[in-house]
Every structure is written in structure tokens, then in C-alpha cells.
Enzyme design. Sequence first.
Site, short mmCIF file in Angstrom:
data_model
loop_
_atom_site.label_atom_id
_atom_site.label_comp_id
_atom_site.label_asym_id
_atom_site.label_seq_id
_atom_site.Cartn_x
_atom_site.Cartn_y
_atom_site.Cartn_z
N ASP A 196 4.11 6.22 5.57
CA ASP A 196 3.09 5.81 6.55
C ASP A 196 2.71 6.94 7.49
OD1 ASP A 196 2.65 3.14 5.75
OD2 ASP A 196 4.59 2.57 6.57
N PRO A 220 -3.51 8.12 5.65
CA PRO A 220 -4.55 7.16 5.24
C PRO A 220 -3.92 5.99 4.50
CG PRO A 220 -4.62 9.16 3.89
CD PRO A 220 -3.66 9.42 5.00
N ASP A 221 -4.42 4.78 4.75
CA ASP A 221 -3.94 3.62 4.01
C ASP A 221 -4.82 3.48 2.76
OD1 ASP A 221 -3.50 1.02 2.98
OD2 ASP A 221 -2.62 0.43 4.89
N PHE A 228 1.05 -4.24 -3.14
CA PHE A 228 2.43 -4.72 -3.07
C PHE A 228 2.81 -4.90 -1.60
CE2 PHE A 228 4.75 -4.75 -7.10
CZ PHE A 228 3.74 -4.31 -7.94
N LYS A 249 11.32 27.87 7.21
CA LYS A 249 12.40 26.88 7.38
C LYS A 249 12.82 26.80 8.85
CE LYS A 249 16.98 25.71 5.84
NZ LYS A 249 18.21 26.16 5.24
N ASN A 304 9.59 7.58 1.41
CA ASN A 304 10.16 6.23 1.25
C ASN A 304 11.05 6.23 0.03
OD1 ASN A 304 8.23 5.69 3.17
ND2 ASN A 304 7.48 3.86 2.17
N1 CTP Z 1 -0.17 1.46 0.89
C1 CTP Z 1 -1.15 2.41 0.70
N2 CTP Z 1 -1.28 3.44 1.58
C2 CTP Z 1 -0.47 3.54 2.67
C3 CTP Z 1 0.55 2.57 2.87
C4 CTP Z 1 0.66 1.55 1.95
O1 CTP Z 1 -1.89 2.33 -0.28
N3 CTP Z 1 -0.61 4.56 3.51
C5 CTP Z 1 -0.09 0.34 -0.06
C6 CTP Z 1 1.16 0.30 -0.91
O2 CTP Z 1 0.95 0.98 -2.13
C7 CTP Z 1 1.32 -1.19 -1.14
C8 CTP Z 1 0.78 -1.81 0.14
O3 CTP Z 1 -0.06 -0.81 0.73
O4 CTP Z 1 0.52 -1.67 -2.19
C9 CTP Z 1 1.78 -2.24 1.15
O5 CTP Z 1 2.74 -1.25 1.40
P1 CTP Z 1 3.90 -1.52 2.43
O6 CTP Z 1 4.71 -0.29 2.57
O7 CTP Z 1 4.60 -2.81 2.10
O8 CTP Z 1 3.09 -1.82 3.75
P2 CTP Z 1 2.60 -0.92 4.92
O9 CTP Z 1 1.13 -0.72 4.81
O10 CTP Z 1 3.42 0.29 5.03
O11 CTP Z 1 2.81 -1.90 6.16
P3 CTP Z 1 4.12 -2.14 7.06
O12 CTP Z 1 4.69 -0.78 7.30
O13 CTP Z 1 3.55 -2.80 8.26
O14 CTP Z 1 4.99 -3.04 6.26
#
Ligand code: CTP
Length: 422
Positions: free
Chosen positions: A292, A320-321, A340, A302, A224
Site C-alpha cells: 500500500d 496507486p490502487d 480479492f 545502502k 506484503n
Molecule cells: N489492490 C490493488 N492495488 C493496491 C492495493 C490493493 O490493486 N495498491 C487490490 C488487490 O490486488 C486486491 C484488492 O485490491 O484485489 C484488495 O487488496 P487488500 O490488500 O485486501 O486491500 P487494501 O486495498 O490494501 O485495503 P486495506 O489495506 O484497507 O485492507
Amino acid sequence: MQGSRILLIVGGGIAAIKIPELIRLLRREGASVTPVLTPAGAQFVTPLSLSSLAEAPCHTELFDLTRESEMGHIQLSRAADLVVVAPATANLLARMAGGLADDLATTLLLATDKPVLVAPAMNVRMWTHAATQRNIAQLQKDGIRFVGPDEGEMACGEFGAGRMSEPEGILHAIRVALGQSRPLRLPPEAVVSLPSRGVLSDRHVVVTSGPTHEPIDPVRYIANRSSGAQGAAIAAALRDLGARVSFVTGPAEVAPPEGVEVIRVETAQQMREAVEAALPADAAVMAAAVADWRVRDPQASKMKKDGSGRQPDLQFVENPDILAWISQPGPQRPGLVVGFAAETDDVLANARAKLARKGCDWILANDVRPATGIMGGQENAVTLVRADGSEEWPRMSKREVARKLAERIAASLNGNAGKDSE
Ligand code: CTP
């Protein structure tokens, strides 16, 4: 890598037979290699083969160096840009985690002030054993970087995690580690110079920051956009209020602040593990822009285009989230979890939905459409979203956002509702 100096410690495992290839690759890239072979490693490769490929002497015993001069091992461990341990056996990792210095390899590892990268190699049961995992967590806390191990068939006939990464994978990790010229852990004096008391003294806060890089092959990754500026500012603001901060950062453009514990990671999986290793904490602020998805099978070599227009066959797996995971109820959950929400549409509605979905306490929502100039810029315009309402903060510098957030966190942890006191 031209001119980079690698101190390469070769432990005792069958994977040591891949080390001549690693030395060949490093030499081809212009790095100089000083091999150190443990007695167990010498059962698999000879000092002569390593020194011939490295075109440098191969060190094998502690007394080799003490004979040269009293401080020989100190000099050797510091006359390098990076110390690499490959293969790193369960035994060697345990001795490193315990701070032993009972042979040349462990003495060098204890004496060095340079970043250390290890490539573990062992049987799957040894790798998954609670003792090894405990040692890994300790070493990660100490700032040691890891590459691998991979999954696959082992020399002993079993299958699973524990195979040493291929030489090209280790080469890639070395390149990344060399790109980060700062030491992995700040010297203790940086921590000592902190103000000793503040509204957050005796509090521990984990902050994630920066992007994660998910490898496609040794030279490509997905990520990202994130400079890491907001996360670094939050860590600095919490530190200024006296908190002990564990700063888990992906490869960001902005340098980590002084006086916090820096844990560098590359991928989302490593970030999750580093956050887990840093717990328990009183509060957590997840400011990282975590990728994600990751590529299911990153290639060891490569990927080449063949001119036919054929597209690469990439499969993705969800990462993992970390925010959702740390927000789950349980004894390890920090008292306050802040996330965030970087959104381009329906900012508030999306942030509220995210708060509920992830189970965190607060979300700082921001509009990251390119026209706002927030991504990569100095300023931020955020709305603090809680389950019981939201508050729009005026546009201000990322530093001021960080200060305001740190004050809110302090108020909340110290028994205040965390709303504006003015
Ligand atoms: N986050 C996390 N782990 C992930 C994805 C996100 O800890 N794998 C956390 C980010 O650090 C942030 C929050 O989740 O605090 C939201 O991140 P964001 O990118 O806005 O959301 P997503 O979970 O990616 O959801 P979407 O793609 O549906 O917007």
C-alpha cells in the site's frame, strides 16, 4: 553475481560517462562484462576505457563480428545471462520498439534470447513525449525490464524525469533481473500448444499476482507476504478455458504458468503501468498483494547504522490502487473486474465495504489469519461477494478455487449471471 555474464550496450548520451563506474561495480561483484559501444556512445567514452575496466574487448561495429564468423552477433548476444542497455537513448528505444537491426547494438538486441534490462537517459521533454511513451509501453509488453529514469537536474540545464539511474541503482536492478533465471517472455511454441478453442477463446484477461517490492535502498525493500500461488492458478485456469492471459506478476515464489504472457514487475507503480499497457481486456482479476505504501526517497546507496540506535528517517507515500483505478467507468474498463480482500477481522463486512469503495464487480474474500494456514498454503476458503449478495465456497485447493472462478468468469462474459449453475 559471481560468474554472471553481462552484455552491456552503451548508447550515446552524456550519462555514458557513468558507465565505467557501473563496469567497476559489476567486476567487483564477480560478473564478467562484454561492452558494446554505439558510434554515438563513443562520443562520450572510449572503447579503450571500457575494455580496460571490463578486461574484455569492446565491440563497436557490426563488421567486427561478421569478420570473425557469420553468426558472430548471434553468439555474442546469447553468450550472456543478461543484456543491459545503459544509457538507452530515445532513439535507441524507438529502434528497439520498432525491431530495427541496423547497427551492432540493435542487431544484438533483436538476436538475443536473454532478458533485457534498459536504463533510459534523455531530456525530460523527450522522455514525456507521446512517441517515447508509446515505445516504452511496447517494450514493456515485449517483456523488456526498465530501471529508472530518475528525476533531477539534467546536463542540459532542465529539471525532471529522464536522468539515468545511478550505477548502484542499475546494479541493484541487474541483481534482481539475474535472480529471475527464466526468460521474461515465454517462447512462442508454449503459446501455440494451447487448446485453440474453449469457452473463453477470443477473450483477453489481465491477472495480477504476487507481492510488489518497494525499495528502501539497493538492498532493502518493503513487501506484503504472498507466494503468488493463487494468482498463478487463476491464470492457468483461465488459459485452460482458452483465454489469452496477460499475467502481470511481482517477484513471486511460485513460477508463472506456461502459455500465458508473463510481464514481470517489481513495484506497485510498475504493476499499474503494466496493467494499463495490457488493456483493453474483457476481464481483470487483481490477485496481487500490492504494497500500500512505498518509500518516498529510496536511497541510491545502502543505508548504514551508526551504532547510536538512531532510526532511519523513512517517509511513505501511498501507492496507486490498481483495482480501484481499473474499476473506474470508462472505455478501457474491462467488462468484469474481480478483486480479492485478504482480511483478518470481519471478513464479510470488510469485503462488502471494499467492493463498494473500489467499484469492482466481484470480490473474493478470504480470512488470512495465520491460524487458517491460507497464506503460503495449498488451500483457500473464499466467499464470493457481489453487490447483490454473497456465496461461501467450501474450503478447497487454490487450484479448485481458480477453476471455479474461471468458470464463473466465462459464464458471466458469455451472458450468464455468473452464479452457480448446479
Ligand atoms: N489492490 C490493488 N492495488 C493496491 C492495493 C490493493 O490493486 N495498491 C487490490 C488487490 O490486488 C486486491 C484488492 O485490491 O484485489 C484488495 O487488496 P487488500 O490488500 O485486501 O486491500 P487494501 O486495498 O490494501 O485495503 P486495506 O489495506 O484497507 O485492507
